[in-house]
Write a protein that holds these residues in place. Structure first.
Motif, short mmCIF file in Angstrom:
data_model
loop_
_atom_site.label_atom_id
_atom_site.label_comp_id
_atom_site.label_asym_id
_atom_site.label_seq_id
_atom_site.Cartn_x
_atom_site.Cartn_y
_atom_site.Cartn_z
N GLY A 7 0.83 -1.19 0.00
CA GLY A 7 0.00 0.00 0.00
C GLY A 7 0.87 1.25 0.00
N GLY A 8 2.19 1.07 0.03
CA GLY A 8 3.11 2.21 0.01
C GLY A 8 4.08 2.17 1.17
N ALA A 9 4.54 3.35 1.57
CA ALA A 9 5.51 3.45 2.66
C ALA A 9 4.80 3.31 4.01
CB ALA A 9 6.23 4.78 2.58
N ARG A 10 5.52 2.91 5.04
CA ARG A 10 4.91 2.76 6.37
C ARG A 10 4.93 4.09 7.11
NH1 ARG A 10 6.33 -2.44 9.66
NH2 ARG A 10 5.16 -3.28 7.89
N MET A 11 3.77 4.69 7.19
CA MET A 11 3.71 6.06 7.73
C MET A 11 4.15 6.13 9.20
SD MET A 11 -0.18 6.84 8.51
CE MET A 11 -1.03 5.96 9.77
N GLN A 12 4.04 5.03 9.91
CA GLN A 12 4.47 5.03 11.32
C GLN A 12 5.97 5.24 11.48
OE1 GLN A 12 2.39 2.83 9.97
NE2 GLN A 12 0.62 2.57 11.28
N GLU A 13 6.71 5.08 10.36
CA GLU A 13 8.15 5.29 10.44
C GLU A 13 8.57 6.59 9.73
OE1 GLU A 13 10.29 1.74 9.32
OE2 GLU A 13 9.14 0.52 10.72
N GLY A 14 7.59 7.36 9.29
CA GLY A 14 7.84 8.68 8.72
C GLY A 14 8.93 8.70 7.67
N ILE A 15 9.83 9.65 7.80
CA ILE A 15 10.91 9.86 6.82
C ILE A 15 11.79 8.62 6.68
CG2 ILE A 15 12.49 10.90 8.53
CD1 ILE A 15 12.18 12.13 4.93
N LEU A 16 11.89 7.84 7.77
CA LEU A 16 12.73 6.64 7.72
C LEU A 16 12.18 5.61 6.73
CD1 LEU A 16 13.29 6.44 11.55
CD2 LEU A 16 15.04 6.98 9.86
N SER A 17 10.86 5.59 6.56
CA SER A 17 10.30 4.65 5.58
C SER A 17 10.58 5.18 4.16
CB SER A 17 8.81 4.46 5.80
OG SER A 17 8.10 5.62 5.43
N LEU A 18 10.53 6.48 3.97
CA LEU A 18 10.83 7.04 2.64
C LEU A 18 12.29 6.81 2.26
CD1 LEU A 18 8.83 10.38 2.80
CD2 LEU A 18 8.13 8.20 1.81
N MET A 19 13.17 6.77 3.28
CA MET A 19 14.60 6.50 3.05
C MET A 19 14.82 5.13 2.40
SD MET A 19 16.83 8.69 3.89
CE MET A 19 18.27 7.65 4.10
N GLN A 20 13.82 4.24 2.51
CA GLN A 20 13.98 2.90 1.94
C GLN A 20 13.96 2.93 0.42
OE1 GLN A 20 15.06 0.98 4.30
NE2 GLN A 20 14.45 2.68 5.63
N MET A 21 13.40 3.99 -0.15
CA MET A 21 13.39 4.07 -1.62
C MET A 21 14.81 4.17 -2.18
SD MET A 21 9.92 6.01 -2.72
CE MET A 21 9.98 7.49 -1.79
N PRO A 22 15.62 5.16 -1.75
CA PRO A 22 17.02 5.18 -2.24
C PRO A 22 17.82 3.96 -1.77
CG PRO A 22 16.64 6.92 -0.62
CD PRO A 22 15.30 6.37 -0.99
N ARG A 23 17.60 3.51 -0.54
CA ARG A 23 18.37 2.36 -0.03
C ARG A 23 18.16 1.12 -0.91
NH1 ARG A 23 17.36 0.16 5.45
NH2 ARG A 23 19.49 -0.59 5.53
N THR A 24 16.88 0.83 -1.22
CA THR A 24 16.62 -0.38 -2.02
C THR A 24 17.09 -0.19 -3.46
OG1 THR A 24 14.38 0.43 -2.41
CG2 THR A 24 14.66 -1.14 -0.63
#
Ligand SMILES: [Zn+2]
Length: 308
Positions: free
Chosen positions: A165-182
């Motif tokens: 369903g997308g990024a995990r909002m409970q982890e905020g910016i840290l979940s968005l960081m997974q886009m460049p990491r992956t």
């Protein structure tokens, strides 16, 4: 107090309240409304026997059907920091996690495993939509990195099944960081010259389609899967226009060049084996239940001749 209340009544109650049969023996197909018996459904890889609608399947069930003999070993994923933002909406994030772990029996929203598929060594990673909508948090990022590192170490291809369903909002910016990491993790595979194949399953949305789910060397989807960044309802409300039929569905995306293939779940294993062997420079798989090809028969008769 007498023996009736103490002994007989509890016995009678237990007889009538006993429930050996699970309540979810039948599943209703969301597409055609047919009632499907759970055994029949799981034997058919959770595909409706009436209309071929692909229902959700857990990573574990998927791996059991894909790996040879259902045998695989899990790849260890490093544990991230739990609840880094001390997030709370109606419920605390750790409570949501516990509820998801209890209902799915899994630790997190992604499972990584290594094994063989049609005698072809491979790493598989699958996202679990039933676990907090398969949302991409730090664990999912770690899982993809672990999968890519393992693939590079063993020189094996990586096949990833996306559902999110997308990024995990409970982890905020840290979940968005997974886009460049992956994205960097997938780049590692490309540098090592190893194939990376994505199977998009229903639904793959949000940040996942802005990173690893769209970076495959080959992009395959299951039929009818919704694949998008922003969902159709959001787009309709924004542009105030009716969207075309089947918009953002697998078949539509295939027609418009976003996908390479739309493959039925039951044909997926054979197709993946062919593709992986082709990309790995391995000979085509031979099936024992089919007659041997012509040249083999000729060699056999030629060898027999001198003896006679
Ligand atoms: Zn159906």
């Amino acid at each position: 107090m007498n023996w009736i209340t103490n002994y007989v009544r509890p016995r009678i109650n237990s007889l009538f309240s006993r429930r050996d049969v699970p309540e979810n023996l039948w599943t209703k197909c969301p597409e055609c409304g047919t009632m499907l018996f759970h055994r029949e459904l799981s034997d058919n890889l959770n595909v409706c026997t009436n209309c071929d609608h692909h229902l959700a399947i857990t990573p574990r069930e998927r791996f059991a059907a894909l790996f040879d003999g259902g045998v695989f070993s899990e790849v260890k994923v490093p544990e991230p920091l739990a609840d880094p933002l001390q997030f709370r909406d109606q419920k605390k994030y750790p409570d949501r996690m516990k509820a998801a772990q209890k209902s799915t029996g899994e630790k997190e929203a992604m499972l990584v495993a290594e094994g063989e598929m049609g005698r072809t060594p491979v790493i598989l990673a699958a996202q679990d939509f039933s676990f907090m909508a398969g949302s991409m948090g730090m664990y999912v990022g770690n899982a993809i990195i672990a999968a890519a590192e393992r693939a590079v170490a063993l020189r094996r291809p990586l096949v990833l099944f996306s559902a999110a369903g997308g990024a995990r909002m409970q982890e905020g910016i840290l979940s968005l960081m997974q886009m460049p990491r992956t994205t960097v993790a997938i780049e590692m595979l490309k540098e090592a010259g190893l194939p990376y194949i994505v199977i998009l399953t229903h639904p793959t949305t949000g940040g996942v389609t802005a990173s690893y789910a769209m970076l495959g060397d080959i992009q395959i989807s299951e039929p009818g899967a919704l694949i998008c960044f922003a969902g159709p309802r959001v787009i309709e409300q924004t542009i105030r226009e009716k969207l075309p039929e089947g918009f953002q569905r697998a078949e539509y995306l295939l027609e418009h060049g976003m996908l390479d293939r739309v493959t039925h779940r039951k044909q997926l294993r054979d197709e993946l084996i062919s593709v992986l062997r082709m990309l790995g420079g391995l000979p085509a798989p031979t099936r024992a239940d089919l007659p041997p090809p012509e040249p083999a028969a000729e060699i056999a008769t030629a060898e027999e001749k001198p003896a006679s």
